[in-house]
Design a protein around this motif. Structure first.
Motif, PDB file in Angstrom:
ATOM      1  N   ASN A   1       0.794  -1.239   0.000  1.00  0.00           N
ATOM      2  CA  ASN A   1       0.000   0.000   0.000  1.00  0.00           C
ATOM      3  C   ASN A   1       0.821   1.281   0.000  1.00  0.00           C
ATOM      4  O   ASN A   1       0.434   2.261   0.622  1.00  0.00           O
ATOM      5  N   LEU A   2       1.931   1.313  -0.703  1.00  0.00           N
ATOM      6  CA  LEU A   2       2.700   2.551  -0.852  1.00  0.00           C
ATOM      7  C   LEU A   2       1.933   3.501  -1.760  1.00  0.00           C
ATOM      8  O   LEU A   2       1.454   3.106  -2.819  1.00  0.00           O
ATOM      9  N   VAL A   3       1.822   4.770  -1.327  1.00  0.00           N
ATOM     10  CA  VAL A   3       1.256   5.816  -2.168  1.00  0.00           C
ATOM     11  C   VAL A   3       2.331   6.874  -2.370  1.00  0.00           C
ATOM     12  O   VAL A   3       2.812   7.464  -1.400  1.00  0.00           O
ATOM     13  N   VAL A   4       2.714   7.087  -3.634  1.00  0.00           N
ATOM     14  CA  VAL A   4       3.676   8.129  -3.991  1.00  0.00           C
ATOM     15  C   VAL A   4       2.982   9.023  -5.008  1.00  0.00           C
ATOM     16  O   VAL A   4       2.621   8.575  -6.096  1.00  0.00           O
ATOM     17  N   LYS A   5       2.777  10.272  -4.656  1.00  0.00           N
ATOM     18  CA  LYS A   5       2.101  11.196  -5.556  1.00  0.00           C
ATOM     19  C   LYS A   5       2.952  11.472  -6.795  1.00  0.00           C
ATOM     20  O   LYS A   5       4.191  11.419  -6.751  1.00  0.00           O
ATOM     21  N   ALA A   6       2.299  11.777  -7.896  1.00  0.00           N
ATOM     22  CA  ALA A   6       2.969  11.949  -9.193  1.00  0.00           C
ATOM     23  C   ALA A   6       4.047  13.020  -9.158  1.00  0.00           C
ATOM     24  O   ALA A   6       5.085  12.892  -9.802  1.00  0.00           O
ATOM     25  N   SER A   7       3.836  14.076  -8.388  1.00  0.00           N
ATOM     26  CA  SER A   7       4.788  15.189  -8.371  1.00  0.00           C
ATOM     27  C   SER A   7       5.953  14.982  -7.409  1.00  0.00           C
ATOM     28  O   SER A   7       6.859  15.812  -7.354  1.00  0.00           O
ATOM     29  N   ALA A   8       5.971  13.873  -6.668  1.00  0.00           N
ATOM     30  CA  ALA A   8       7.109  13.586  -5.783  1.00  0.00           C
ATOM     31  C   ALA A   8       8.335  13.316  -6.659  1.00  0.00           C
ATOM     32  O   ALA A   8       8.255  12.633  -7.669  1.00  0.00           O
ATOM     33  N   GLU A   9       9.486  13.873  -6.253  1.00  0.00           N
ATOM     34  CA  GLU A   9      10.696  13.791  -7.067  1.00  0.00           C
ATOM     35  C   GLU A   9      11.783  13.021  -6.322  1.00  0.00           C
ATOM     36  O   GLU A   9      11.960  13.183  -5.118  1.00  0.00           O
ATOM     37  N   PHE A  10      12.532  12.202  -7.065  1.00  0.00           N
ATOM     38  CA  PHE A  10      13.589  11.379  -6.491  1.00  0.00           C
ATOM     39  C   PHE A  10      14.858  11.555  -7.318  1.00  0.00           C
ATOM     40  O   PHE A  10      14.831  11.399  -8.535  1.00  0.00           O
ATOM     41  N   ARG A  11      15.956  11.873  -6.624  1.00  0.00           N
ATOM     42  CA  ARG A  11      17.281  11.876  -7.241  1.00  0.00           C
ATOM     43  C   ARG A  11      18.121  10.909  -6.417  1.00  0.00           C
ATOM     44  O   ARG A  11      18.448  11.199  -5.270  1.00  0.00           O
ATOM     45  N   VAL A  12      18.435   9.777  -7.035  1.00  0.00           N
ATOM     46  CA  VAL A  12      18.988   8.662  -6.288  1.00  0.00           C
ATOM     47  C   VAL A  12      20.178   8.081  -7.055  1.00  0.00           C
ATOM     48  O   VAL A  12      20.038   7.743  -8.234  1.00  0.00           O
ATOM     49  N   VAL A  13      21.348   7.957  -6.396  1.00  0.00           N
ATOM     50  CA  VAL A  13      22.491   7.294  -7.029  1.00  0.00           C
ATOM     51  C   VAL A  13      22.211   5.800  -7.135  1.00  0.00           C
ATOM     52  O   VAL A  13      21.376   5.254  -6.401  1.00  0.00           O
ATOM     53  N   ASP A  14      22.923   5.142  -8.033  1.00  0.00           N
ATOM     54  CA  ASP A  14      22.657   3.731  -8.331  1.00  0.00           C
ATOM     55  C   ASP A  14      22.714   2.813  -7.119  1.00  0.00           C
ATOM     56  O   ASP A  14      21.929   1.896  -6.997  1.00  0.00           O
TER      57      ASP A  14
ATOM     58  N   VAL B   1       2.732   3.484   3.625  1.00  0.00           N
ATOM     59  CA  VAL B   1       3.480   4.739   3.605  1.00  0.00           C
ATOM     60  C   VAL B   1       2.888   5.637   2.525  1.00  0.00           C
ATOM     61  O   VAL B   1       2.553   5.178   1.433  1.00  0.00           O
ATOM     62  N   THR B   2       2.762   6.924   2.848  1.00  0.00           N
ATOM     63  CA  THR B   2       2.272   7.907   1.889  1.00  0.00           C
ATOM     64  C   THR B   2       3.321   9.000   1.723  1.00  0.00           C
ATOM     65  O   THR B   2       3.794   9.562   2.712  1.00  0.00           O
ATOM     66  N   ILE B   3       3.664   9.295   0.474  1.00  0.00           N
ATOM     67  CA  ILE B   3       4.600  10.374   0.143  1.00  0.00           C
ATOM     68  C   ILE B   3       3.819  11.387  -0.669  1.00  0.00           C
ATOM     69  O   ILE B   3       3.407  11.118  -1.803  1.00  0.00           O
ATOM     70  N   GLN B   4       3.591  12.548  -0.067  1.00  0.00           N
ATOM     71  CA  GLN B   4       2.696  13.551  -0.630  1.00  0.00           C
ATOM     72  C   GLN B   4       3.316  14.342  -1.785  1.00  0.00           C
ATOM     73  O   GLN B   4       4.502  14.215  -2.087  1.00  0.00           O
ATOM     74  N   ASP B   5       2.478  15.190  -2.388  1.00  0.00           N
ATOM     75  CA  ASP B   5       2.857  16.001  -3.547  1.00  0.00           C
ATOM     76  C   ASP B   5       4.096  16.849  -3.300  1.00  0.00           C
ATOM     77  O   ASP B   5       4.275  17.412  -2.224  1.00  0.00           O
ATOM     78  N   TYR B   6       4.931  16.923  -4.323  1.00  0.00           N
ATOM     79  CA  TYR B   6       6.121  17.786  -4.390  1.00  0.00           C
ATOM     80  C   TYR B   6       7.178  17.457  -3.338  1.00  0.00           C
ATOM     81  O   TYR B   6       8.076  18.252  -3.108  1.00  0.00           O
ATOM     82  N   SER B   7       7.086  16.293  -2.712  1.00  0.00           N
ATOM     83  CA  SER B   7       8.164  15.871  -1.815  1.00  0.00           C
ATOM     84  C   SER B   7       9.407  15.620  -2.660  1.00  0.00           C
ATOM     85  O   SER B   7       9.319  15.268  -3.838  1.00  0.00           O
ATOM     86  N   PHE B   8      10.584  15.795  -2.031  1.00  0.00           N
ATOM     87  CA  PHE B   8      11.845  15.656  -2.760  1.00  0.00           C
ATOM     88  C   PHE B   8      12.792  14.783  -1.957  1.00  0.00           C
ATOM     89  O   PHE B   8      13.068  15.069  -0.798  1.00  0.00           O
ATOM     90  N   PHE B   9      13.257  13.708  -2.568  1.00  0.00           N
ATOM     91  CA  PHE B   9      14.231  12.807  -1.955  1.00  0.00           C
ATOM     92  C   PHE B   9      15.521  12.899  -2.756  1.00  0.00           C
ATOM     93  O   PHE B   9      15.501  12.723  -3.974  1.00  0.00           O
ATOM     94  N   GLN B  10      16.623  13.172  -2.053  1.00  0.00           N
ATOM     95  CA  GLN B  10      17.930  13.190  -2.702  1.00  0.00           C
ATOM     96  C   GLN B  10      18.851  12.260  -1.928  1.00  0.00           C
ATOM     97  O   GLN B  10      19.185  12.519  -0.778  1.00  0.00           O
TER      98      GLN B  10
END
Length: 186
Positions: free
Chosen positions: A35-48, A58-67
């Motif tokens: 049941n993970l919910v990640v909104k479309a506008s959530a952004e991820f910049r992740v090294v390999d 878990v819910t990740i709301q709009d415009y969240s940013f993970f680096q």
């Protein structure tokens, strides 16, 4: 017919939201609970080689940013946790967020900072790298900042716009900049 609260983070979304969440789960996460919910506008910049693990519900709301960037980034998020709108989580080492954590909008959680020696420009210095550990049943108010080398104990409450620079004990209510304990939960 009962009314649906479309504004609540508890609203898991429809078919399109499930597709978006499934795509982002495959693309960016190393382990995903149900049941993970990640909104479309959530952004991820992740090294390999980054590790990004989340538990169930878990819910990740709009415009969240993970680096998650060099050298060895790891982010662990427990069950029933909500990451609020426009929140930023940036890791070079390790950030762990427990179960049943509510993170308000515009929160920043950062496990590193810039070097500040006088003998060279700050932009040329290596980062100071630490960790952040957030316990279970924690509420982090809107606009709060949790900075490196901090442990937030189980059941703690961090007030809106607070800046956490030191450990916060279990069940403490901390507010201000820098955050200080003003009382404990009943």
């Amino acid at each position: 017919m009962p009314t649906v609260d479309r504004a609540s983070y508890r609203n898991r979304g429809g078919f399109l939201q499930r597709l978006i969440s499934a795509y982002k789960a495959r693309r960016f996460f190393t382990k995903v609970g149900a049941n993970l919910v990640v909104k479309a506008s959530a952004e991820f910049r992740v090294v390999d080689h980054a590790v990004l693990e989340v538990g169930d519900n878990v819910t990740i709301q709009d415009y969240s940013f993970f680096q998650l960037t060099m050298p060895e980034p790891k982010v662990f998020i427990g069950n029933n946790t909500v990451i609020g709108r426009r929140s930023i989580i940036t890791a070079k080492n390790r950030i762990s967020i427990g179960n049943d954590v509510l993170i308000g909008s515009d929160v920043q959680i950062i496990d590193h900072g810039h070097g500040m020696r006088r003998d060279m420009p700050i932009r040329l210095q290596k980062a100071d790298i630490g960790f952040v550990e957030i316990g279970d049943d924690v509420w982090i108010g809107a606009g709060a900042k949790i900075l490196m080398n901090v442990k937030v104990g189980d059941g703690a409450v961090i007030g809106a716009n607070s800046v956490v620079l030191t450990d916060i004990p279990e069940y403490a209510i901390a507010v201000g900049s820098p955050a200080r304990v003003v009382k404990y939960r009943d």
